[in-house]
Scaffold this motif. Structure first.
Motif, short mmCIF file in Angstrom:
data_model
loop_
_atom_site.label_atom_id
_atom_site.label_comp_id
_atom_site.label_asym_id
_atom_site.label_seq_id
_atom_site.Cartn_x
_atom_site.Cartn_y
_atom_site.Cartn_z
N ALA A 112 0.84 -1.20 0.00
CA ALA A 112 0.00 0.00 0.00
C ALA A 112 0.88 1.25 0.00
CB ALA A 112 -0.91 0.01 1.22
N PRO A 113 0.44 2.30 -0.70
CA PRO A 113 1.21 3.54 -0.70
C PRO A 113 0.99 4.30 0.61
CG PRO A 113 -0.83 3.84 -1.90
CD PRO A 113 -0.78 2.38 -1.50
N ARG A 114 1.75 5.38 0.80
CA ARG A 114 1.49 6.24 1.96
C ARG A 114 0.21 7.03 1.69
NH1 ARG A 114 5.40 8.44 -1.17
NH2 ARG A 114 5.41 10.69 -1.58
N VAL A 115 -0.65 7.06 2.68
CA VAL A 115 -1.99 7.62 2.49
C VAL A 115 -2.31 8.63 3.57
CG1 VAL A 115 -4.47 7.09 2.55
CG2 VAL A 115 -2.91 5.63 1.26
N VAL A 194 -0.35 4.46 -13.67
CA VAL A 194 1.08 4.67 -13.47
C VAL A 194 1.63 5.61 -14.55
CG1 VAL A 194 3.36 3.56 -13.54
CG2 VAL A 194 1.49 2.48 -12.30
N ALA A 195 1.23 5.36 -15.80
CA ALA A 195 1.72 6.19 -16.90
C ALA A 195 1.31 7.64 -16.73
CB ALA A 195 1.20 5.64 -18.23
N LEU A 197 0.53 9.21 -13.85
CA LEU A 197 1.24 9.79 -12.71
C LEU A 197 2.65 10.19 -13.10
CD1 LEU A 197 0.03 7.31 -9.94
CD2 LEU A 197 -0.46 9.76 -10.00
N ARG A 198 3.30 9.34 -13.88
CA ARG A 198 4.67 9.65 -14.29
C ARG A 198 4.69 10.75 -15.35
NH1 ARG A 198 6.84 3.34 -14.37
NH2 ARG A 198 7.31 3.25 -12.11
N GLN A 199 3.71 10.75 -16.24
CA GLN A 199 3.66 11.76 -17.29
C GLN A 199 3.56 13.18 -16.71
OE1 GLN A 199 4.00 11.55 -20.60
NE2 GLN A 199 3.65 13.75 -20.87
N VAL A 200 2.76 13.33 -15.66
CA VAL A 200 2.58 14.67 -15.08
C VAL A 200 3.53 14.91 -13.91
CG1 VAL A 200 0.16 14.66 -15.79
CG2 VAL A 200 0.73 13.97 -13.46
N ASP A 201 4.40 13.93 -13.65
CA ASP A 201 5.39 14.03 -12.57
C ASP A 201 4.70 14.30 -11.23
OD1 ASP A 201 7.91 13.96 -11.45
OD2 ASP A 201 8.28 16.10 -11.76
N ALA A 202 3.66 13.51 -10.95
CA ALA A 202 2.86 13.72 -9.74
C ALA A 202 3.56 13.12 -8.52
CB ALA A 202 1.49 13.08 -9.90
N ARG A 203 3.52 13.86 -7.44
CA ARG A 203 3.98 13.36 -6.16
C ARG A 203 2.81 12.83 -5.33
NH1 ARG A 203 8.41 16.18 -4.11
NH2 ARG A 203 8.06 15.02 -2.16
N TRP A 204 1.59 13.26 -5.71
CA TRP A 204 0.39 12.89 -4.96
C TRP A 204 -0.75 12.56 -5.92
CZ3 TRP A 204 0.78 12.21 0.17
CH2 TRP A 204 1.88 12.79 0.80
N ALA A 222 -1.09 1.67 -8.38
CA ALA A 222 -0.34 2.54 -9.29
C ALA A 222 0.46 3.57 -8.52
CB ALA A 222 -1.31 3.23 -10.25
N ALA A 223 -0.15 4.13 -7.47
CA ALA A 223 0.56 5.13 -6.67
C ALA A 223 1.79 4.52 -6.02
CB ALA A 223 -0.38 5.70 -5.61
N HIS A 224 1.66 3.29 -5.53
CA HIS A 224 2.81 2.61 -4.92
C HIS A 224 3.91 2.42 -5.96
CE1 HIS A 224 5.10 -0.18 -2.43
NE2 HIS A 224 5.14 -0.99 -3.47
N GLU A 225 3.54 1.97 -7.15
CA GLU A 225 4.53 1.72 -8.19
C GLU A 225 5.22 2.99 -8.65
OE1 GLU A 225 4.77 -0.28 -12.67
OE2 GLU A 225 3.18 -0.87 -11.28
N ALA A 226 4.44 4.09 -8.70
CA ALA A 226 4.99 5.37 -9.15
C ALA A 226 5.63 6.16 -8.01
CB ALA A 226 3.89 6.20 -9.82
#
Length: 260
Positions: A112-115, A194-195, A197-204, A222-226
């Motif tokens: 799980a990602p940090r939430v 994932v794509a 999140l990475r495309q927009v360089d999102a941290r959140w 996806a958030a965990h992977e990114a």
């Protein structure tokens, strides 16, 4: 024949209507938007009524029906409350079709990602203002005005909304740059999330507790992977109870049989 109304504002509502149509069970579908009407307008035996109804209009509408299925969104609390009141006043049987929450189960996963959990859009905006980095907003167009309170929102927020003209116009009018607006219809896979999140360089990533139908598991993985954090808006009524599509259909089939 059972006179059935379905207030369909969710994927599950559309699934139920398609199931009713396939089994020759007529119903009247109430949807708020033109986009919602387009999704179900070709279903045989399903009459579609488009437009938002207030409490009085709901009461008038339900007077014509024996059963109403509330398949609106878990966050549409005012609509559900109005429907329950209208059903009580008109003697219409009320059935809640509700997607279950998966948040606690998903967060228990080792991957799980940090939430950060928040109560509503206002608190989400306040928390995001205190965080750093870009944000992929996946909560729709309804509360876009609230998120203009986020520090540097024009630069930091990327909004994913339905491909509906009214939503795009609202986002542009509020000052969101066109290059920060993603108009797409889900569901979205883990890899596509994932794509993005990475495309927009999102941290959140900002989301609601939308359950499986709303793609919450795919968003969290996806958030965990990114390597992204997640801000989740909790459900407004954690005690609300309902049943799933198959159970609602079985119940309606039973009611219909007893009516004949």
């Amino acid at each position: 024949m059972m006179r059935l109304a379905v207030f369909a504002g969710t994927t599950e509502g559309h699934e139920l209507l398609a199931l009713l149509s396939r089994h020759g069970m007529p119903a009247t579908a109430f949807v708020a938007t033109e986009y919602g009407a387009e999704l179900i307008c070709d279903l045989p035996g399903i009459e579609v009524r488009q437009g938002r109804l207030d409490a009085d209009e709901m009461r008038v509408a339900l007077a014509d029906f024996e059963v109403v299925v509330d398949a609106t969104h878990p966050y549409a609390t005012i609509v559900s409350a109005n429907l329950r009141d209208a059903a009580r006043l008109t003697g219409t049987r009320y059935i809640r079709l509700l997607r279950p929450s998966l948040l606690d189960e998903e967060l228990a996963d080792a991957d799980a990602p940090r939430v950060i959990e928040v109560a509503d859009a206002q608190e989400a905006a306040e928390r995001l203002s205190g965080l750093e980095g870009g944000v992929l907003l996946t909560t729709g167009s309804k509360d876009l005005s609230i998120y203009t309170q986020v520090r540097d929102y024009e630069e930091r927020l990327f909004v994913r909304i339905l491909p509906v003209a009214s939503g795009l116009e609202r986002a542009l009018a509020l000052g969101y740059p066109a290059k920060h607006i993603i108009c797409m219809q889900g569901p979205f896979s883990r890899s596509l999330n994932v794509a993005m999140l990475r495309q927009v360089d999102a941290r959140w990533l900002l989301t609601k507790d939308t359950g499986a139908a709303g793609g919450l598991p795919e968003k969290l993985t996806a958030a965990h992977e990114a390597d992204c954090g997640v801000v989740v808006i909790r459900r407004p009524d954690v005690n609300e109870r309902g049943i799933g599509v198959s159970d609602v259909f079985e119940l309606l089939s039973s009611i219909s049989s007893n009516c004949c």
